[in-house]
Design a protein around this motif. Structure first.
Motif, PDB file in Angstrom:
ATOM      1  N   GLU A 116     -17.927 -34.247 -31.709  1.00  7.76           N
ATOM      2  CA  GLU A 116     -17.687 -35.110 -32.861  1.00  7.76           C
ATOM      3  C   GLU A 116     -16.253 -35.145 -33.133  1.00  7.76           C
ATOM      4  O   GLU A 116     -15.442 -33.957 -33.116  1.00  7.76           O
ATOM      5  CB  GLU A 116     -18.421 -34.155 -34.045  1.00  7.76           C
ATOM      6  CG  GLU A 116     -18.096 -34.571 -35.554  1.00  7.76           C
ATOM      7  CD  GLU A 116     -18.354 -36.004 -35.746  1.00  7.76           C
ATOM      8  OE1 GLU A 116     -17.665 -36.825 -35.910  1.00  7.76           O
ATOM      9  OE2 GLU A 116     -19.767 -36.410 -35.649  1.00  7.76           O
TER      10      GLU A 116
ATOM     11  N   ILE B 183     -16.656 -32.533 -40.018  1.00  7.91           N
ATOM     12  CA  ILE B 183     -18.061 -32.518 -39.608  1.00  7.91           C
ATOM     13  C   ILE B 183     -18.227 -31.469 -38.569  1.00  7.91           C
ATOM     14  O   ILE B 183     -19.319 -30.760 -38.624  1.00  7.91           O
ATOM     15  CB  ILE B 183     -18.448 -34.131 -39.402  1.00  7.91           C
ATOM     16  CG1 ILE B 183     -18.385 -35.018 -40.622  1.00  7.91           C
ATOM     17  CG2 ILE B 183     -20.108 -34.037 -38.941  1.00  7.91           C
ATOM     18  CD1 ILE B 183     -18.696 -36.240 -40.336  1.00  7.91           C
TER      19      ILE B 183
ATOM     20  N   ASP C  23     -21.976 -37.276 -31.851  1.00 11.01           N
ATOM     21  CA  ASP C  23     -21.751 -38.573 -32.360  1.00 11.01           C
ATOM     22  C   ASP C  23     -21.958 -39.579 -31.440  1.00 11.01           C
ATOM     23  O   ASP C  23     -21.828 -39.537 -30.295  1.00 11.01           O
ATOM     24  CB  ASP C  23     -20.382 -38.558 -33.236  1.00 11.01           C
ATOM     25  CG  ASP C  23     -20.334 -39.603 -34.172  1.00 11.01           C
ATOM     26  OD1 ASP C  23     -21.235 -40.341 -34.386  1.00 11.01           O
ATOM     27  OD2 ASP C  23     -19.011 -39.801 -34.666  1.00 11.01           O
TER      28      ASP C  23
ATOM     29  N   LEU D 102     -25.905 -37.957 -33.771  1.00  7.12           N
ATOM     30  CA  LEU D 102     -25.484 -38.018 -34.994  1.00  7.12           C
ATOM     31  C   LEU D 102     -24.948 -39.198 -35.141  1.00  7.12           C
ATOM     32  O   LEU D 102     -23.881 -39.503 -34.579  1.00  7.12           O
ATOM     33  CB  LEU D 102     -24.426 -36.702 -35.204  1.00  7.12           C
ATOM     34  CG  LEU D 102     -25.116 -35.391 -34.789  1.00  7.12           C
ATOM     35  CD1 LEU D 102     -23.714 -34.538 -35.314  1.00  7.12           C
ATOM     36  CD2 LEU D 102     -26.193 -34.754 -35.476  1.00  7.12           C
TER      37      LEU D 102
ATOM     38  N   LYS E 261     -25.829 -39.409 -40.459  1.00  2.71           N
ATOM     39  CA  LYS E 261     -24.754 -38.687 -41.226  1.00  2.71           C
ATOM     40  C   LYS E 261     -24.498 -39.531 -42.483  1.00  2.71           C
ATOM     41  O   LYS E 261     -24.608 -40.837 -42.375  1.00  2.71           O
ATOM     42  CB  LYS E 261     -23.403 -38.856 -40.273  1.00  2.71           C
ATOM     43  CG  LYS E 261     -23.686 -37.998 -38.958  1.00  2.71           C
ATOM     44  CD  LYS E 261     -22.221 -37.627 -38.646  1.00  2.71           C
ATOM     45  CE  LYS E 261     -21.491 -39.263 -37.995  1.00  2.71           C
ATOM     46  NZ  LYS E 261     -20.174 -38.673 -37.442  1.00  2.71           N
ATOM     47  N   PRO E 262     -24.240 -38.747 -43.698  1.00  2.00           N
ATOM     48  CA  PRO E 262     -24.298 -37.447 -43.790  1.00  2.00           C
ATOM     49  C   PRO E 262     -25.600 -37.037 -43.924  1.00  2.00           C
ATOM     50  O   PRO E 262     -26.788 -37.416 -44.551  1.00  2.00           O
ATOM     51  CB  PRO E 262     -23.668 -37.320 -45.079  1.00  2.00           C
ATOM     52  CG  PRO E 262     -23.783 -38.428 -46.076  1.00  2.00           C
ATOM     53  CD  PRO E 262     -23.935 -39.622 -44.990  1.00  2.00           C
ATOM     54  N   PHE E 263     -25.977 -35.720 -43.223  1.00  2.00           N
ATOM     55  CA  PHE E 263     -27.339 -35.338 -43.120  1.00  2.00           C
ATOM     56  C   PHE E 263     -27.280 -34.088 -44.244  1.00  2.00           C
ATOM     57  O   PHE E 263     -26.484 -33.607 -44.496  1.00  2.00           O
ATOM     58  CB  PHE E 263     -27.891 -34.817 -41.886  1.00  2.00           C
ATOM     59  CG  PHE E 263     -26.773 -34.124 -41.173  1.00  2.00           C
ATOM     60  CD1 PHE E 263     -26.715 -32.811 -41.201  1.00  2.00           C
ATOM     61  CD2 PHE E 263     -26.139 -34.989 -40.391  1.00  2.00           C
ATOM     62  CE1 PHE E 263     -25.901 -32.096 -40.226  1.00  2.00           C
ATOM     63  CE2 PHE E 263     -25.303 -34.287 -39.200  1.00  2.00           C
ATOM     64  CZ  PHE E 263     -24.884 -32.981 -39.473  1.00  2.00           C
TER      65      PHE E 263
ATOM     66  N   ARG F 185     -28.702 -42.952 -46.996  1.00  3.25           N
ATOM     67  CA  ARG F 185     -27.821 -42.284 -46.135  1.00  3.25           C
ATOM     68  C   ARG F 185     -26.878 -43.501 -45.496  1.00  3.25           C
ATOM     69  O   ARG F 185     -25.825 -42.865 -45.292  1.00  3.25           O
ATOM     70  CB  ARG F 185     -28.771 -41.673 -45.201  1.00  3.25           C
ATOM     71  CG  ARG F 185     -29.304 -40.298 -45.621  1.00  3.25           C
ATOM     72  CD  ARG F 185     -30.261 -39.767 -44.922  1.00  3.25           C
ATOM     73  NE  ARG F 185     -30.937 -38.642 -45.595  1.00  3.25           N
ATOM     74  CZ  ARG F 185     -30.578 -37.405 -45.180  1.00  3.25           C
ATOM     75  NH1 ARG F 185     -29.511 -37.241 -44.450  1.00  3.25           N
ATOM     76  NH2 ARG F 185     -31.254 -36.390 -45.995  1.00  3.25           N
TER      77      ARG F 185
ATOM     78  N   HIS G 294     -22.824 -43.179 -45.863  1.00  2.00           N
ATOM     79  CA  HIS G 294     -22.089 -43.134 -44.649  1.00  2.00           C
ATOM     80  C   HIS G 294     -21.002 -44.079 -44.468  1.00  2.00           C
ATOM     81  O   HIS G 294     -19.748 -43.879 -44.239  1.00  2.00           O
ATOM     82  CB  HIS G 294     -22.797 -42.888 -43.449  1.00  2.00           C
ATOM     83  CG  HIS G 294     -21.777 -42.762 -42.185  1.00  2.00           C
ATOM     84  ND1 HIS G 294     -21.805 -41.363 -41.708  1.00  2.00           N
ATOM     85  CD2 HIS G 294     -21.258 -43.835 -41.325  1.00  2.00           C
ATOM     86  CE1 HIS G 294     -20.802 -41.657 -40.486  1.00  2.00           C
ATOM     87  NE2 HIS G 294     -20.685 -43.116 -40.514  1.00  2.00           N
TER      88      HIS G 294
END
Length: 250
Positions: free
Chosen positions: A8, A13, A55, A82, A105-107, A198, A202
């Motif tokens: 990532e 994060i 990511d 992600l 993301k964001p989770f 979500r 993001h």
């Protein structure tokens, strides 16, 4: 025990994933970190992780290219993606290359833990079964259906429209609202509205990194007419207000 590599480019994060998850309770151990695909390839060779959490959009080498190279080398590590960059092409590419799950993301707290737990269940059900060449356990053909991927793609293109609705998405795909909602929830564990929210938040986080942009402008650009509702939704998902988040980026 699963050996985990976290890939990532956003340090906040990445550190959150490494430090905030109770990996021991999941029978996992984080063996390394990387900030892009190139670093990840070197780390995979050195550390031999069994699970890669990555990511998609990263500098120097993105997650798709990294995964493609790993598969070409014969590496069959499990991969959890992600991302909020769920275009049809990206999602298809990740599935073809053996990604076993997606997290947006964001989770929320617990989302990653649930994904790892679900992977372990699939691993358990596949234990002892013969595995076709090049196919990872837990990855079934059509794991994410055409309609779910196209719904994700539609949201990625129209999230800034304040009038976007389940009905509009379903009509675009030629499905009933009920069928699309049921299928989407079954395959992703998200409702369509939760996924849309979500995705929007993001995108808002990306825009807020430019300190010249006002919070109300960000709200409008990601599809919110009511800035109070936008701020409350942002805080619920990100853990801080839009203004507080923007201050952390200065």
């Amino acid at each position: 025990m699963l050996k985990v590599l976290v890939v990532e480019d956003e340090e906040m994060i990445r550190r959150g994933i490494v430090l905030a998850v109770d990996w021991a309770a999941l029978d996992c151990v984080v063996v390394g970190e990387a900030s892009n695909g190139l670093e990840a390839l070197e780390a995979v060779e050195r550390l031999a992780p069994s699970l890669i959490i990555t990511d998609l959009k990263m500098p120097q080498m993105d997650g798709i290219e990294m995964l493609r190279q790993l598969r070409e080398q014969g590496n069959n590590a499990y991969v959890i993606i992600l991302t909020a960059y769920d275009s049809f092409t990206y999602a298809q590419s990740a599935l073809r290359l053996g990604a076993v799950d997606f997290l947006l993301k964001p989770f929320h707290d617990g989302d990653l833990e649930r994904a790892v737990t679900a992977l372990r269940r699939r691993m358990g059900s596949a234990a002892g079964a013969e595995r076709p060449e090049g196919v990872l356990p837990g990855l079934k053909k059509g794991d994410k259906s055409k309609y779910v991927l196209e719904a994700m793609d539609y949201i990625g293109e129209h999230y800034s429209d304040p009038n976007i609705s389940i009905g509009a998405i379903a009509q675009h795909l030629g499905l009933s609202e009920g069928h699309l909602s049921h299928t989407f929830k079954k395959e992703t564990d998200y409702t369509l509205l939760n996924y849309l929210t979500r995705y929007r938040i993001h995108k808002a986080m990306e825009l807020l990194r430019d300190c010249r942009v006002k919070v109300y402008e960000v709200a409008e650009r990601v599809g919110y007419r009511d800035i109070t509702y936008f701020s409350a939704t942002f805080k619920k998902l990100a853990g801080m207000s839009p203004s507080e988040y923007q201050d952390t980026c200065r």
